[in-house]
Scaffold this motif. Structure first.
Motif, PDB file in Angstrom:
ATOM      1  N   GLY A  74      23.223 -33.655  12.535  1.00 14.18           N
ATOM      2  CA  GLY A  74      23.817 -32.411  12.078  1.00 14.18           C
ATOM      3  C   GLY A  74      24.628 -31.739  13.164  1.00 14.18           C
ATOM      4  N   PRO A  75      25.370 -30.696  12.803  1.00 14.00           N
ATOM      5  CA  PRO A  75      26.316 -30.087  13.749  1.00 14.00           C
ATOM      6  C   PRO A  75      25.660 -29.448  14.970  1.00 14.00           C
ATOM      7  CG  PRO A  75      26.156 -28.783  11.730  1.00 14.00           C
ATOM      8  CD  PRO A  75      25.450 -30.075  11.471  1.00 14.00           C
ATOM      9  N   VAL A  76      24.517 -28.802  14.795  1.00 15.62           N
ATOM     10  CA  VAL A  76      23.893 -28.155  15.954  1.00 15.62           C
ATOM     11  C   VAL A  76      23.384 -29.196  16.945  1.00 15.62           C
ATOM     12  CG1 VAL A  76      22.081 -26.588  16.745  1.00 15.62           C
ATOM     13  CG2 VAL A  76      23.343 -26.077  14.651  1.00 15.62           C
ATOM     14  N   VAL A 129      37.395 -16.966  10.666  1.00 15.96           N
ATOM     15  CA  VAL A 129      37.149 -16.784   9.241  1.00 15.96           C
ATOM     16  C   VAL A 129      38.450 -17.043   8.494  1.00 15.96           C
ATOM     17  CG1 VAL A 129      35.268 -15.125   9.541  1.00 15.96           C
ATOM     18  CG2 VAL A 129      37.607 -14.295   9.335  1.00 15.96           C
ATOM     19  N   ASP A 130      38.319 -17.486   7.250  1.00 12.30           N
ATOM     20  CA  ASP A 130      39.516 -17.740   6.458  1.00 12.30           C
ATOM     21  C   ASP A 130      40.021 -16.445   5.831  1.00 12.30           C
ATOM     22  OD1 ASP A 130      37.932 -17.233   4.199  1.00 12.30           O
ATOM     23  OD2 ASP A 130      37.651 -19.357   3.738  1.00 12.30           O
ATOM     24  N   ASP A 131      41.063 -16.548   5.034  1.00 15.29           N
ATOM     25  CA  ASP A 131      41.672 -15.344   4.456  1.00 15.29           C
ATOM     26  C   ASP A 131      40.742 -14.598   3.512  1.00 15.29           C
ATOM     27  OD1 ASP A 131      43.992 -15.686   5.857  1.00 15.29           O
ATOM     28  OD2 ASP A 131      45.033 -16.765   4.250  1.00 15.29           O
ATOM     29  N   GLU A 132      39.731 -15.291   2.996  1.00 14.67           N
ATOM     30  CA  GLU A 132      38.773 -14.647   2.103  1.00 14.67           C
ATOM     31  C   GLU A 132      37.552 -14.117   2.850  1.00 14.67           C
ATOM     32  OE1 GLU A 132      37.907 -17.550  -0.870  1.00 14.67           O
ATOM     33  OE2 GLU A 132      39.885 -17.402  -1.793  1.00 14.67           O
ATOM     34  N   GLY A 133      37.554 -14.264   4.173  1.00 20.12           N
ATOM     35  CA  GLY A 133      36.463 -13.744   4.974  1.00 20.12           C
ATOM     36  C   GLY A 133      35.293 -14.682   5.175  1.00 20.12           C
ATOM     37  N   PHE A 134      35.431 -15.927   4.710  1.00 25.97           N
ATOM     38  CA  PHE A 134      34.344 -16.889   4.893  1.00 25.97           C
ATOM     39  C   PHE A 134      34.410 -17.480   6.296  1.00 25.97           C
ATOM     40  CE2 PHE A 134      34.830 -16.941   0.235  1.00 25.97           C
ATOM     41  CZ  PHE A 134      33.521 -16.654  -0.121  1.00 25.97           C
ATOM     42  N   MET A 135      33.262 -17.548   6.950  1.00 24.78           N
ATOM     43  CA  MET A 135      33.186 -18.015   8.315  1.00 24.78           C
ATOM     44  C   MET A 135      33.337 -19.534   8.403  1.00 24.78           C
ATOM     45  SD  MET A 135      30.286 -16.950  11.101  1.00 24.78           S
ATOM     46  CE  MET A 135      28.932 -17.774  10.282  1.00 24.78           C
ATOM     47  N   GLN A 136      34.064 -19.988   9.424  1.00 27.08           N
ATOM     48  CA  GLN A 136      34.169 -21.410   9.734  1.00 27.08           C
ATOM     49  C   GLN A 136      33.399 -21.623  11.041  1.00 27.08           C
ATOM     50  OE1 GLN A 136      33.979 -24.558   9.874  1.00 27.08           O
ATOM     51  NE2 GLN A 136      35.762 -24.851   8.578  1.00 27.08           N
ATOM     52  N   PRO A 137      32.113 -21.955  10.947  1.00 26.46           N
ATOM     53  CA  PRO A 137      31.262 -21.963  12.142  1.00 26.46           C
ATOM     54  C   PRO A 137      31.616 -23.024  13.170  1.00 26.46           C
ATOM     55  CG  PRO A 137      30.070 -22.850  10.257  1.00 26.46           C
ATOM     56  CD  PRO A 137      31.364 -22.298   9.730  1.00 26.46           C
ATOM     57  N   LEU A 138      32.424 -24.004  12.774  1.00 27.15           N
ATOM     58  CA  LEU A 138      32.818 -25.048  13.722  1.00 27.15           C
ATOM     59  C   LEU A 138      34.218 -24.810  14.273  1.00 27.15           C
ATOM     60  CD1 LEU A 138      31.279 -28.183  11.988  1.00 27.15           C
ATOM     61  CD2 LEU A 138      30.241 -26.589  13.615  1.00 27.15           C
ATOM     62  N   ALA A 161      25.059 -25.006  11.147  1.00 25.57           N
ATOM     63  CA  ALA A 161      25.756 -24.335  12.247  1.00 25.57           C
ATOM     64  C   ALA A 161      25.718 -22.814  12.112  1.00 25.57           C
ATOM     65  CB  ALA A 161      27.203 -24.828  12.316  1.00 25.57           C
ATOM     66  N   LYS A 162      25.705 -22.300  10.896  1.00 25.20           N
ATOM     67  CA  LYS A 162      25.687 -20.841  10.715  1.00 25.20           C
ATOM     68  C   LYS A 162      24.438 -20.203  11.301  1.00 25.20           C
ATOM     69  CE  LYS A 162      28.720 -20.495   6.703  1.00 25.20           C
ATOM     70  NZ  LYS A 162      28.860 -20.129   5.281  1.00 25.20           N
TER      71      LYS A 162
END
Length: 197
Positions: A74-76, A129-138, A161-162
């Motif tokens: 996993g990412p972490v 974060v994208d234009d809708e405010g969603f986080m991109q943790p990577l 990752a979040k």
């Protein structure tokens, strides 16, 4: 120039892509090579890349490739493996950036994230974060000690990752004009060019 250690996550199972994401080509260029080229072009930052992948990507000996053991944790787990290498081979950098090879423009977001983090000295990380405010943790820049502390709290294996950002507490969310976008399938990736698996 500001020294930044950059952990490039390039070792997932790539089940939706159908091939190792790092070696997928867009317009004839492998995603891992495109990422490394983008990082080297950042004139305001001195970036030291560490690639996280269990595969032999045929990279230059100057670019270390490490992996969590066992792989696919996993990412972490991948971030922790990259950070362990950074502790000894990139010790002068107090900042650690995280990018993913399937977000080929994410290097462009790093100056924005770094500027935001520098303006808030008590903040642990700046994340896209994208234009809708969603986080991109990577797609983020962390203070190294804060990242170490977050990993210690959440563990590594099969952790989303979040969870790192929840553990860190003080996080800046920054819009990065689409540079943060990741592509999970060949169809999505074909929006930016001709894809070869």
């Amino acid at each position: 120039m500001i020294p930044v250690c950059v952990i490039i996550l390039a070792g997932g199972r790539s089940t939706r892509m159908g091939a190792d994401k790092a070696q997928v080509r867009v317009e004839g260029i492998r995603l891992i090579d495109a990422m490394l080229s983008s990082l080297s072009s950042l004139s305001s930052l001195h970036t030291t890349p560490i690639v996280v992948s269990p595969f032999d990507l045929g990279l230059s000996p100057e670019i270390p490739t490490v992996s969590e053991n066992p792989p696919f944790g996993g990412p972490v787990a991948g971030i922790a493996a990259g950070l362990a290498h950074a502790q000894t081979h990139c010790s002068e950098a107090e900042l650690v950036a995280i990018v993913a090879v399937d977000a080929p423009r994410s290097a462009e977001a790093l100056p924005v994230l770094l500027m935001a983090l520098e303006a808030e000295l008590t903040t642990a990380a700046a994340v896209a974060v994208d234009d809708e405010g969603f986080m991109q943790p990577l797609c983020a820049v962390w203070r190294k000690q804060a990242l170490l502390g977050a990993i210690e709290k959440v563990g590594t294996r099969d952790v989303p990752a979040k969870a790192l950002y929840t553990a860190a507490g003080s996080v800046l969310k920054c819009k990065t004009q689409g540079a943060e976008r990741d592509y999970d399938t060949p169809e999505e990736l074909s929006q930016i060019g001709r894809v070869e698996l």
